[in-house]
Design a protein around this motif. Structure first.
Motif, PDB file in Angstrom:
ATOM      1  N   ILE A 149      36.022 -17.719   9.396  1.00 33.47           N
ATOM      2  CA  ILE A 149      36.114 -16.696   8.358  1.00 33.47           C
ATOM      3  C   ILE A 149      36.958 -15.541   8.896  1.00 33.47           C
ATOM      4  O   ILE A 149      36.602 -14.912   9.889  1.00 33.47           O
ATOM      5  N   LYS A 150      38.071 -15.251   8.232  1.00 35.20           N
ATOM      6  CA  LYS A 150      38.964 -14.183   8.673  1.00 35.20           C
ATOM      7  C   LYS A 150      38.624 -12.854   8.021  1.00 35.20           C
ATOM      8  O   LYS A 150      38.658 -11.801   8.657  1.00 35.20           O
ATOM      9  N   SER A 151      38.315 -12.921   6.729  1.00 34.07           N
ATOM     10  CA  SER A 151      38.103 -11.691   5.975  1.00 34.07           C
ATOM     11  C   SER A 151      37.446 -12.037   4.646  1.00 34.07           C
ATOM     12  O   SER A 151      37.394 -13.210   4.250  1.00 34.07           O
ATOM     13  N   TRP A 152      36.920 -11.018   3.962  1.00 39.23           N
ATOM     14  CA  TRP A 152      36.421 -11.202   2.608  1.00 39.23           C
ATOM     15  C   TRP A 152      36.496  -9.877   1.866  1.00 39.23           C
ATOM     16  O   TRP A 152      36.513  -8.806   2.465  1.00 39.23           O
ATOM     17  N   GLN A 153      36.568  -9.965   0.561  1.00 36.95           N
ATOM     18  CA  GLN A 153      36.614  -8.780  -0.289  1.00 36.95           C
ATOM     19  C   GLN A 153      35.483  -8.866  -1.300  1.00 36.95           C
ATOM     20  O   GLN A 153      35.264  -9.904  -1.916  1.00 36.95           O
ATOM     21  N   MET A 154      34.755  -7.774  -1.462  1.00 34.47           N
ATOM     22  CA  MET A 154      33.648  -7.733  -2.403  1.00 34.47           C
ATOM     23  C   MET A 154      33.936  -6.708  -3.484  1.00 34.47           C
ATOM     24  O   MET A 154      34.266  -5.560  -3.185  1.00 34.47           O
ATOM     25  N   PHE A 155      33.837  -7.112  -4.713  1.00 38.55           N
ATOM     26  CA  PHE A 155      34.096  -6.241  -5.849  1.00 38.55           C
ATOM     27  C   PHE A 155      32.796  -5.984  -6.602  1.00 38.55           C
ATOM     28  O   PHE A 155      32.130  -6.923  -7.045  1.00 38.55           O
ATOM     29  N   ARG A 156      32.444  -4.717  -6.763  1.00 40.57           N
ATOM     30  CA  ARG A 156      31.201  -4.361  -7.443  1.00 40.57           C
ATOM     31  C   ARG A 156      31.485  -3.847  -8.845  1.00 40.57           C
ATOM     32  O   ARG A 156      32.575  -3.356  -9.157  1.00 40.57           O
ATOM     33  N   LYS A 157      30.481  -3.948  -9.702  1.00 40.60           N
ATOM     34  CA  LYS A 157      30.629  -3.538 -11.099  1.00 40.60           C
ATOM     35  C   LYS A 157      30.862  -2.042 -11.259  1.00 40.60           C
ATOM     36  O   LYS A 157      31.349  -1.603 -12.298  1.00 40.60           O
ATOM     37  N   ASN A 158      30.501  -1.255 -10.246  1.00 43.23           N
ATOM     38  CA  ASN A 158      30.716   0.197 -10.334  1.00 43.23           C
ATOM     39  C   ASN A 158      32.147   0.601  -9.986  1.00 43.23           C
ATOM     40  O   ASN A 158      32.470   1.786  -9.932  1.00 43.23           O
ATOM     41  N   GLY A 159      33.012  -0.388  -9.744  1.00 39.52           N
ATOM     42  CA  GLY A 159      34.408  -0.096  -9.457  1.00 39.52           C
ATOM     43  C   GLY A 159      34.750  -0.041  -7.987  1.00 39.52           C
ATOM     44  O   GLY A 159      35.927   0.095  -7.631  1.00 39.52           O
ATOM     45  N   ASN A 160      33.759  -0.138  -7.117  1.00 39.16           N
ATOM     46  CA  ASN A 160      34.018  -0.102  -5.676  1.00 39.16           C
ATOM     47  C   ASN A 160      34.451  -1.473  -5.162  1.00 39.16           C
ATOM     48  O   ASN A 160      33.969  -2.507  -5.630  1.00 39.16           O
ATOM     49  N   ARG A 161      35.347  -1.449  -4.202  1.00 40.35           N
ATOM     50  CA  ARG A 161      35.744  -2.676  -3.524  1.00 40.35           C
ATOM     51  C   ARG A 161      35.522  -2.497  -2.028  1.00 40.35           C
ATOM     52  O   ARG A 161      35.888  -1.472  -1.457  1.00 40.35           O
ATOM     53  N   ARG A 172      35.817 -12.669  -2.660  1.00 42.42           N
ATOM     54  CA  ARG A 172      36.899 -13.583  -2.298  1.00 42.42           C
ATOM     55  C   ARG A 172      36.883 -13.759  -0.780  1.00 42.42           C
ATOM     56  O   ARG A 172      37.028 -12.800  -0.031  1.00 42.42           O
ATOM     57  N   MET A 173      36.688 -15.003  -0.335  1.00 40.12           N
ATOM     58  CA  MET A 173      36.622 -15.315   1.092  1.00 40.12           C
ATOM     59  C   MET A 173      37.931 -15.904   1.576  1.00 40.12           C
ATOM     60  O   MET A 173      38.565 -16.702   0.871  1.00 40.12           O
ATOM     61  N   PHE A 174      38.337 -15.512   2.781  1.00 38.79           N
ATOM     62  CA  PHE A 174      39.567 -16.005   3.395  1.00 38.79           C
ATOM     63  C   PHE A 174      39.186 -16.780   4.650  1.00 38.79           C
ATOM     64  O   PHE A 174      38.679 -16.199   5.614  1.00 38.79           O
ATOM     65  N   ILE A 175      39.432 -18.077   4.643  1.00 37.67           N
ATOM     66  CA  ILE A 175      39.017 -18.967   5.730  1.00 37.67           C
ATOM     67  C   ILE A 175      40.252 -19.560   6.399  1.00 37.67           C
ATOM     68  O   ILE A 175      41.115 -20.154   5.737  1.00 37.67           O
ATOM     69  N   ASN A 176      40.336 -19.392   7.718  1.00 41.09           N
ATOM     70  CA  ASN A 176      41.493 -19.855   8.473  1.00 41.09           C
ATOM     71  C   ASN A 176      41.685 -21.364   8.305  1.00 41.09           C
ATOM     72  O   ASN A 176      40.774 -22.152   8.550  1.00 41.09           O
ATOM     73  N   LYS A 177      42.874 -21.740   7.876  1.00 35.79           N
ATOM     74  CA  LYS A 177      43.170 -23.157   7.645  1.00 35.79           C
ATOM     75  C   LYS A 177      43.151 -23.952   8.941  1.00 35.79           C
ATOM     76  O   LYS A 177      42.793 -25.132   8.959  1.00 35.79           O
ATOM     77  N   LYS A 178      43.513 -23.304  10.046  1.00 39.34           N
ATOM     78  CA  LYS A 178      43.640 -23.994  11.321  1.00 39.34           C
ATOM     79  C   LYS A 178      42.302 -24.313  11.965  1.00 39.34           C
ATOM     80  O   LYS A 178      42.084 -25.421  12.458  1.00 39.34           O
TER      81      LYS A 178
END
Length: 214
Positions: free
Chosen positions: A167-179, A157-163
């Motif tokens: 790119i402000k931040s991103w979250q990566m979710f893996r199949k092994n349960g790690n984020r 999930r990517m977070f992109i500044n509207k203004k």
């Protein structure tokens, strides 16, 4: 570490895969973001990476710095320094005082830092998931999903500044349960860089052991 930046490779959840498309609104935002970064000669960023594992009950944060210019980058994180000049990769391990040298093979790497802002253009679907507040600013939320369903990352999930389309931040979710949560702490566009910034200078690392893997 050669795959360090695979955090931007994304898959949606199984329920989302069936309906995920190349959302025109998401594409417009991604195009604006891509144009912003490609217009720069280079950029520097300080970032944090937080690993969260509910299964192992672990939460760890490390900080890093990266410089990118075209197809070149220099990354320092977790006691390692990776330098890629587009042809050669040097991986320096501070604790061991050792540097490994290898050829740059774009096909071998899932993603390199210089591909961040063009990732969505080939082999990916994307979906606009709305807006939210982050650090007092409004950001667009966009999910990317690769067409390769064997990827071990099931969602990014990517977070992109509207203004300003940054790119402000991103979250990566893996199949092994790690984020993995990545946040940009400081960003410098078009920094002045020394001519040899994207090369390993052995003279600056006294007694370093060189392992040539080419």
């Amino acid at each position: 570490m050669k795959r360090f930046f695979s955090f931007l490779i994304a898959l949606m959840t199984v329920a989302q895969i069936a309906s995920a498309q190349k959302d025109p609104k998401a594409e417009q935002i991604l195009d604006a973001m891509s144009k912003k970064y490609q217009a720069m000669n280079a950029f520097k960023a300080s970032f944090s990476q937080t690993l969260e594992s509910q299964n192992a009950k672990v939460k760890e944060t490390i900080n890093g710095d990266i410089t990118v210019s075209g197809n070149k980058f220099r990354l320092a994180v977790a006691g390692q320094e990776i330098i890629n000049n587009g042809t050669t990769i040097w991986t320096f391990m501070k604790k061991e005082n050792e540097v490994n040298i290898s050829d740059n093979d774009p096909d071998e790497q899932e993603l390199t830092p210089n591909q961040i802002y063009t990732l969505y253009k080939k082999g990916y679907k994307y979906n606009y998931s709305g807006e939210q507040k982050m650090g007092g600013e409004t950001v667009h939320v966009i999910d990317l999903t690769p067409e390769d369903k064997t990827n071990q990352v099931f969602k990014v999930r990517m977070f992109i500044n509207k203004k300003d389309n940054a790119i402000k931040s991103w979250q990566m979710f893996r199949k092994n349960g790690n984020r993995y949560v990545y946040s940009i702490k400081k960003f410098t566009p078009n920094p002045v860089l020394p001519a040899n910034h994207f090369a390993f200078d052995k003279a600056k690392y006294k007694g370093v052991k060189v392992v040539d893997l080419r």
